[in-house]
Every structure is written in structure tokens, then in C-alpha cells.
Motif scaffolding. Structure first.
Motif, PDB file in Angstrom:
ATOM      1  N   VAL A 167      39.864  27.064  37.888  1.00  0.00           N
ATOM      2  CA  VAL A 167      40.527  26.940  39.190  1.00  0.00           C
ATOM      3  C   VAL A 167      39.760  27.722  40.250  1.00  0.00           C
ATOM      4  O   VAL A 167      38.765  28.391  39.949  1.00  0.00           O
ATOM      5  N   ASN A 168      40.244  27.674  41.479  1.00  0.00           N
ATOM      6  CA  ASN A 168      39.619  28.427  42.573  1.00  0.00           C
ATOM      7  C   ASN A 168      40.110  29.870  42.565  1.00  0.00           C
ATOM      8  O   ASN A 168      41.319  30.119  42.539  1.00  0.00           O
ATOM      9  N   VAL A 169      39.171  30.807  42.589  1.00  0.00           N
ATOM     10  CA  VAL A 169      39.502  32.228  42.458  1.00  0.00           C
ATOM     11  C   VAL A 169      38.868  33.061  43.563  1.00  0.00           C
ATOM     12  O   VAL A 169      37.686  32.908  43.872  1.00  0.00           O
ATOM     13  N   ILE A 170      39.673  33.944  44.142  1.00  0.00           N
ATOM     14  CA  ILE A 170      39.185  34.953  45.084  1.00  0.00           C
ATOM     15  C   ILE A 170      39.173  36.286  44.347  1.00  0.00           C
ATOM     16  O   ILE A 170      40.186  36.711  43.787  1.00  0.00           O
ATOM     17  N   GLY A 171      38.023  36.941  44.303  1.00  0.00           N
ATOM     18  CA  GLY A 171      37.911  38.245  43.660  1.00  0.00           C
ATOM     19  C   GLY A 171      37.837  39.331  44.708  1.00  0.00           C
ATOM     20  O   GLY A 171      36.866  39.407  45.467  1.00  0.00           O
ATOM     21  N   PHE A 172      38.861  40.181  44.762  1.00  0.00           N
ATOM     22  CA  PHE A 172      38.929  41.211  45.807  1.00  0.00           C
ATOM     23  C   PHE A 172      38.803  42.615  45.224  1.00  0.00           C
ATOM     24  O   PHE A 172      39.420  42.948  44.210  1.00  0.00           O
ATOM     25  N   ASP A 173      38.010  43.444  45.891  1.00  0.00           N
ATOM     26  CA  ASP A 173      37.909  44.859  45.539  1.00  0.00           C
ATOM     27  C   ASP A 173      37.572  45.643  46.805  1.00  0.00           C
ATOM     28  O   ASP A 173      36.834  45.150  47.669  1.00  0.00           O
ATOM     29  N   VAL A 174      38.118  46.840  46.909  1.00  0.00           N
ATOM     30  CA  VAL A 174      37.885  47.658  48.106  1.00  0.00           C
ATOM     31  C   VAL A 174      36.494  48.276  48.098  1.00  0.00           C
ATOM     32  O   VAL A 174      36.012  48.751  49.132  1.00  0.00           O
ATOM     33  N   ASN A 175      35.845  48.281  46.931  1.00  0.00           N
ATOM     34  CA  ASN A 175      34.519  48.871  46.797  1.00  0.00           C
ATOM     35  C   ASN A 175      33.469  47.878  47.289  1.00  0.00           C
ATOM     36  O   ASN A 175      33.128  46.917  46.600  1.00  0.00           O
ATOM     37  N   LYS A 176      32.944  48.119  48.482  1.00  0.00           N
ATOM     38  CA  LYS A 176      31.984  47.192  49.083  1.00  0.00           C
ATOM     39  C   LYS A 176      30.693  47.096  48.275  1.00  0.00           C
ATOM     40  O   LYS A 176      30.120  46.017  48.138  1.00  0.00           O
ATOM     41  N   GLU A 177      30.235  48.216  47.743  1.00  0.00           N
ATOM     42  CA  GLU A 177      29.002  48.214  46.970  1.00  0.00           C
ATOM     43  C   GLU A 177      29.148  47.349  45.721  1.00  0.00           C
ATOM     44  O   GLU A 177      28.232  46.609  45.347  1.00  0.00           O
ATOM     45  N   LYS A 178      30.301  47.427  45.085  1.00  0.00           N
ATOM     46  CA  LYS A 178      30.548  46.615  43.895  1.00  0.00           C
ATOM     47  C   LYS A 178      30.530  45.125  44.250  1.00  0.00           C
ATOM     48  O   LYS A 178      29.943  44.307  43.525  1.00  0.00           O
ATOM     49  N   ILE A 179      31.155  44.780  45.383  1.00  0.00           N
ATOM     50  CA  ILE A 179      31.164  43.384  45.828  1.00  0.00           C
ATOM     51  C   ILE A 179      29.756  42.896  46.113  1.00  0.00           C
ATOM     52  O   ILE A 179      29.379  41.773  45.735  1.00  0.00           O
ATOM     53  N   HIS A 180      28.951  43.741  46.746  1.00  0.00           N
ATOM     54  CA  HIS A 180      27.561  43.369  47.032  1.00  0.00           C
ATOM     55  C   HIS A 180      26.796  43.114  45.732  1.00  0.00           C
ATOM     56  O   HIS A 180      25.973  42.188  45.650  1.00  0.00           O
ATOM     57  N   GLN A 181      27.055  43.932  44.716  1.00  0.00           N
ATOM     58  CA  GLN A 181      26.380  43.743  43.435  1.00  0.00           C
ATOM     59  C   GLN A 181      26.776  42.411  42.797  1.00  0.00           C
ATOM     60  O   GLN A 181      25.918  41.664  42.302  1.00  0.00           O
ATOM     61  N   TYR A 182      28.068  42.118  42.802  1.00  0.00           N
ATOM     62  CA  TYR A 182      28.528  40.852  42.227  1.00  0.00           C
ATOM     63  C   TYR A 182      27.909  39.664  42.973  1.00  0.00           C
ATOM     64  O   TYR A 182      27.470  38.692  42.347  1.00  0.00           O
ATOM     65  N   LYS A 183      27.906  39.752  44.286  1.00  0.00           N
ATOM     66  CA  LYS A 183      27.335  38.662  45.072  1.00  0.00           C
ATOM     67  C   LYS A 183      25.837  38.506  44.822  1.00  0.00           C
ATOM     68  O   LYS A 183      25.293  37.410  44.992  1.00  0.00           O
ATOM     69  N   SER A 184      25.194  39.591  44.413  1.00  0.00           N
ATOM     70  CA  SER A 184      23.759  39.551  44.117  1.00  0.00           C
ATOM     71  C   SER A 184      23.491  39.132  42.676  1.00  0.00           C
ATOM     72  O   SER A 184      22.336  39.111  42.234  1.00  0.00           O
ATOM     73  N   GLY A 185      24.556  38.832  41.941  1.00  0.00           N
ATOM     74  CA  GLY A 185      24.392  38.410  40.554  1.00  0.00           C
ATOM     75  C   GLY A 185      24.197  39.542  39.582  1.00  0.00           C
ATOM     76  O   GLY A 185      23.607  39.373  38.504  1.00  0.00           O
ATOM     77  N   ILE A 186      24.712  40.723  39.925  1.00  0.00           N
ATOM     78  CA  ILE A 186      24.587  41.902  39.053  1.00  0.00           C
ATOM     79  C   ILE A 186      25.958  42.279  38.502  1.00  0.00           C
ATOM     80  O   ILE A 186      26.927  42.384  39.256  1.00  0.00           O
ATOM     81  N   ASP A 187      26.030  42.477  37.207  1.00  0.00           N
ATOM     82  CA  ASP A 187      27.262  42.897  36.556  1.00  0.00           C
ATOM     83  C   ASP A 187      27.148  44.366  36.168  1.00  0.00           C
ATOM     84  O   ASP A 187      26.619  44.695  35.100  1.00  0.00           O
ATOM     85  N   THR A 210      31.844  30.891  40.035  1.00  0.00           N
ATOM     86  CA  THR A 210      32.302  30.396  41.338  1.00  0.00           C
ATOM     87  C   THR A 210      33.314  31.337  41.981  1.00  0.00           C
ATOM     88  O   THR A 210      33.919  30.989  43.004  1.00  0.00           O
ATOM     89  N   VAL A 211      33.519  32.513  41.402  1.00  0.00           N
ATOM     90  CA  VAL A 211      34.436  33.491  42.004  1.00  0.00           C
ATOM     91  C   VAL A 211      33.978  33.809  43.421  1.00  0.00           C
ATOM     92  O   VAL A 211      32.797  34.085  43.663  1.00  0.00           O
ATOM     93  N   ASP A 212      34.907  33.778  44.360  1.00  0.00           N
ATOM     94  CA  ASP A 212      34.618  34.099  45.759  1.00  0.00           C
ATOM     95  C   ASP A 212      34.849  35.598  45.938  1.00  0.00           C
ATOM     96  O   ASP A 212      35.962  36.045  46.208  1.00  0.00           O
ATOM     97  N   PHE A 213      33.802  36.399  45.766  1.00  0.00           N
ATOM     98  CA  PHE A 213      33.915  37.853  45.838  1.00  0.00           C
ATOM     99  C   PHE A 213      34.047  38.312  47.286  1.00  0.00           C
ATOM    100  O   PHE A 213      33.293  37.874  48.164  1.00  0.00           O
TER     101      PHE A 213
END
Length: 459
Positions: free
Chosen positions: A34-54, A68-71
Motif C-alpha cells: 500500500v501507500n506509506v508515509i514514513g515520518f520521523d523528527v530526525n532530519k538526518e535519519k530521513i536524509h539517510q533513508y532518502k539517500s538509500g542508506i539504512d 516506495t516509502v515516502d520518507f
């Protein structure tokens, strides 16, 4: 068309609030359906996910790149979702009372962006009653909506085991609960999209909350028993692991082992239950007794390390000890509530210089939370004792004969290709004072270690 049908038709979205070791794998799993929005207050963590880093290493970089998670870290994006899953940490304070500040903060953030017709499911570990007595009032206050009328709430305790590639979200039966039959039905169906093992419908939210805290309390008590046995057998000069192997041949013997009990679950959850029990006028006896034993094990390991060093004629103050592994368990970067830190601090109180090696640990968290800086493996030399605290896969390739090189100036071993020790050096080492080797989890064979000339000790 109810909310479940709208979600699978991709007309409505699911949001994951809190993208750590638990929330992120859940988000990734749902995003396959399904369509998923992934939210976190940690901006650095979001940037890592968007860059393909776990950074958690729970699913791996490749999966993060392709999900396809929308971080996002923008909280107003939560208004786009109708089914919300809250998976934020619930630690304890220094006095072992629940620290609900992350959960309250997440509830306030979600409340400000909650819309009519939504369902909110909490996954964070809490004491029975917390969801209804603490979280729902915050959601109502921030949203201006009425629970049970404008939105519904459920609770589904997380059971993900960080670092475990077998027991995952998909393979563990999911306990679900809801405010009423309608919400319970939707919540169960939504989780069944990703949980192949199926769901168990709890009778109420409080039942689901209670089930979670006793799961880990049970493990905590059993490990405490093993740790107490280890203390007793150590005084008797009996190897605990050998005793457990013998006892384990009986069909109904529970296979637990002694060890350091840290992390975000087993070392924390029992305190949530005993806290609530205290409020109800009951002082826990068995649970808190087990907690005390397990909380003291770091000090116990350090004390036995020092005793072994004294017997080996080592001057304690100013001595050097290498600790291998600092995460709360093997093969995960997670250092939350790791009890290896207790070993390190206790050794430092004796005046010991402690060098920590860990190829897996989250370096930033170590420095930020504990002030510990890692030492490169190649810089480990001239040590007086070695403590193998966490059996990472990288350490399992280490051979006993090569560890000896760390006790002198010959240099360090490598994790990928280990240098052979010459026959002359090996022969000389056997006549020297024994090398102190502490193996907390019993990674090495005791007979091989003693035959190699080590003064070997394990829980």
C-alpha cells in the motif's frame, strides 16, 4: 467502502511515526502492498533513508533504495494518511521509572494532524492502561476530535527482534487490539497484509499492552536465574555452560543462557509493569529481584576481570584492557541501554584504560550517549586482558592463537585474514604468564582456550 478497502485500493495511506529499528522495517513491509508515509523528527535519519542508506542495518541499503516509502520529517504530511502506526521508543529514566516523553510527543504531533475517520495504532511498549489513559487524551486535546466517534485507537505490540533475520515482522504472530469490534476488524485486516504468520485478536487494548510487558519480563526472569546460577557455579569452580549443556538434554529444560541484559526491550519492559503495579499498591518481588541481578552483571564481569588480572600479576591501575563488542546484542548497531557500558565504566573506575573495538556499532550514538570513542583494531596492542563481550560474526573468525599477539608488541590480528603465529612465538607464550581472556557469551571453547595458555573465564 471501509478504511481497509480504501487502503488496499490506494485511496488512503498508512503513516509510520518513528522510523527506528522497529518502525522502519514496518514501513518498508507495508510499502510493498500500500501507500506509506514514513515520518520521523530526525532530519538526518530521513536524509539517510532518502539517500538509500539504512543506518539500522535491519533491511539493508538495497531495500531502502528501492522502497516506495515516502520518507519525511514534515509533520503536516501526516494529514494525508488515515491509518497511523506509532512506533517510538519508550525507555526508562535513571530511576527506572517509565520515560513516556517520546510517546507523548508523538501523540501531540499526530493529534495536531489527525483527521476524522482515522485509526491510530500504538506499537510502543507501555504499561497496561497507558494507551487509553495517556495517549488518547493527548490525541483528543490536540485534534479537537472525540475518540471512539471521530477516530478510533488500537494497540499492537511490536515483536521485531533487531538483528534477527529469522524472526521478523512477517514471521511472528501479531497481537492486535482495538477500541471496538469495528476498529479491531480493520486493524487486524491491515496487519494481515504483511504478517504472514497471522494475527491474534486480544480481548482489549489493556490485554495487548499487558501481553507485551510480560513477554519480556518472562525472558528477563529466566536470564536472571541463569546469571544467578553462573555466580553460584563460579564460586564452586564449575563451568556454567557445561552444566547447562548437560541439563539441556532433558526434554522440558528451558534453554536460557547467562549474559548481559540490555537493549530497548528485555532490560526495560519489566520496569513498566512494576511501575504500574506500585501505583496499584503492589510491590513486585520476583520481577524486581530478577532486574537487580541482571542490572548488576556488568559490575560482576568487571570485578572478575580484575581478579583474573591480579592473579596474572598485572598492576590494575594504568593497565590496558581491550573490549570487543559494545552493542546490546550481536550483529546490530544498536547501542541503546547496552550493558557492556557498565563493564567499561566499572573497569575505568579501577583505573584501567579501556579500548573498545566494534565493527558494527553506531559510532555517533556511542559518542553522543556514552562518550565512548571506538579504537581501530590495528591500534590494539600491549593489552593486559581481552574481553569479548558481543559475539559479532566478525569476531567469530578470530582464532585463539592469534589473539595472543594483542598482549605484546607484535601487532594486531585482522578480521578478514589472520596472520599465523610462528612456532617459536607460540612456544615462548606457553611459558609466559597466562593471558587473561574474558569471554562473556562463551564464544570460544574452554578447553582450547586453557590448552592455549589463557586464563579463561566466562559467565
Amino acid at each position: 467502502m471501509n478504511l481497509y478497502n480504501k487502503i488496499i485500493a490506494r485511496e488512503e495511506k498508512i503513516s509510520l511515526i518513528g522510523l527506528g529499528y522497529v518502525g522502519m522495517p514496518i514501513a518498508v513491509a507495508f510499502a510493498k502492498k500500500v501507500n506509506v508515509i514514513g515520518f520521523d523528527v530526525n532530519k538526518e535519519k530521513i536524509h539517510q533513508y532518502k539517500s538509500g542508506i539504512d543506518p539500522t542495518k535491519e533491511v539493508g541499503n538495497e531495500i531502502i533504495k528501492n522502497t516506495t516509502v515516502d520518507f519525511t520529517y514534515e509533520e503536516d504530511r501526516l494529514k494525508e494518511a488515515k491509518f497511523h502506526i506509532v512506533a517510538v521508543p519508550t525507555p526508562v529514566k535513571d530511576d527506572h521509572t517509565p520515560d513516556l516523553s517520546p510517546l507523548k510527543s508523538a501523540s501531540r504531533t499526530l493529534g495536531k494532524n489527525l483527521t476524522k475517520g482515522s485509526i491510530v495504532v500504538f506499537e510502543s511498549t507501555v504499561f497496561p492502561g497507558a494507551t487509553e489513559d495517556i495517549c488518547i487524551p493527548i490525541l483528543e486535546e490536540e485534534s479537537g476530535l472525540v475518540s471512539g466517534v471521530d477516530f478510533k485507537v488500537g494497540y499492537s505490540p511490536e515483536r521485531i527482534n533487531p538483528g534477527d533475520k529469522v524472526h521478523r515482522l512477517e514471521t511472528i504472530v501479531k497481537v492486535v487490539s482495538g477500541q471496538d469490534e469495528e476498529s479491531l476488524d480493520v486493524i487486524a485486516k491491515v496487519y494481515e497484509l504483511v504478517v504472514e504468520a497471522g494475527v491474534h485478536k486480544a480481548a482489549s487494548i489493556k490485554v495487548a499492552e499487558a501481553a507485551k510487558v510480560i513477554e519480556n519480563s518472562q525472558r528477563d526472569i529466566n536470564i536472571a536465574f541463569m546469571n544467578e546460577l553462573s555466580i553460584i557455579f563460579n564460586k564452586m569452580d564449575i563451568d556454567t555452560k557445561e552444566v547447562l549443556e548437560a541439563a539441556g538434554t532433558k526434554w522440558n529444560f528451558l534453554k536460557f543462557s547467562p549474559g548481559l541484559v540490555g537493549g530497548h526491550c528485555i532490560g526495560v519492559d519489566p520496569y513498566y509493569l512494576t511501575y504500574k503495579a506500585e501505583q496499584m499498591g503492589y510491590h513486585s518481588q520476583i520481577i524486581l529481584a530478577g532486574r537487580k541481578i541482571n542490572d548488576d552483571m556488568g559490575k560482576y564481569v568487571a570485578e572478575n576481570t580484575v581478579k583474573k588480572m591480579i592473579k596474572a600479576n598485572k598492576q590494575i591501575k594504568g593497565s590496558k584492557v581491550a573490549v570487543f563488542g559494545v552493542t546490546f546484542k550481536e550483529n546490530t548497531p544498536d547501542v541503546r541501554n547496552t550493558k557492556v557500558v557498565d563493564v567499561i565504566k566499572e573497569l575505568e573506575d579501577y583505573g584501567v584504560e579501556v579500548l573498545v573495538v566494534d565493527p558494527v556499532a553506531d559510532v555517533e550514538d556511542l559518542v553522543e550517549v556514552y562518550g565512548i570513542k571506538l579504537t581501530r583494531l590495528e591500534d590494539i596492542k600491549d593489552i593486559d586482558a581481552a574481553v569479548f563481550a558481543v559475539p559479532h560474526n566478525e569476531f567469530k573468525t578470530v582464532e585463539l592463537k592469534n589473539i595472543k599477539k594483542l598482549y605484546n608488541s607484535n601487532g594486531a590480528f585482522g578480521l578478514d585474514s589472520l596472520d599465523e603465529v610462528s612456532a617459536t612465538t607460540e612456544s615462548n607464550n606457553l611459558t609466559e604468564n597466562k593471558k587473561v581472556l574474558i569471554d562473556i557469551k562463551g564464544m570460544f571453547d574452554i578447553n582450547e582456550a586453557e590448552n592455549a595458555g589463557y586464563d579463561y573465564w566466562r559467565l
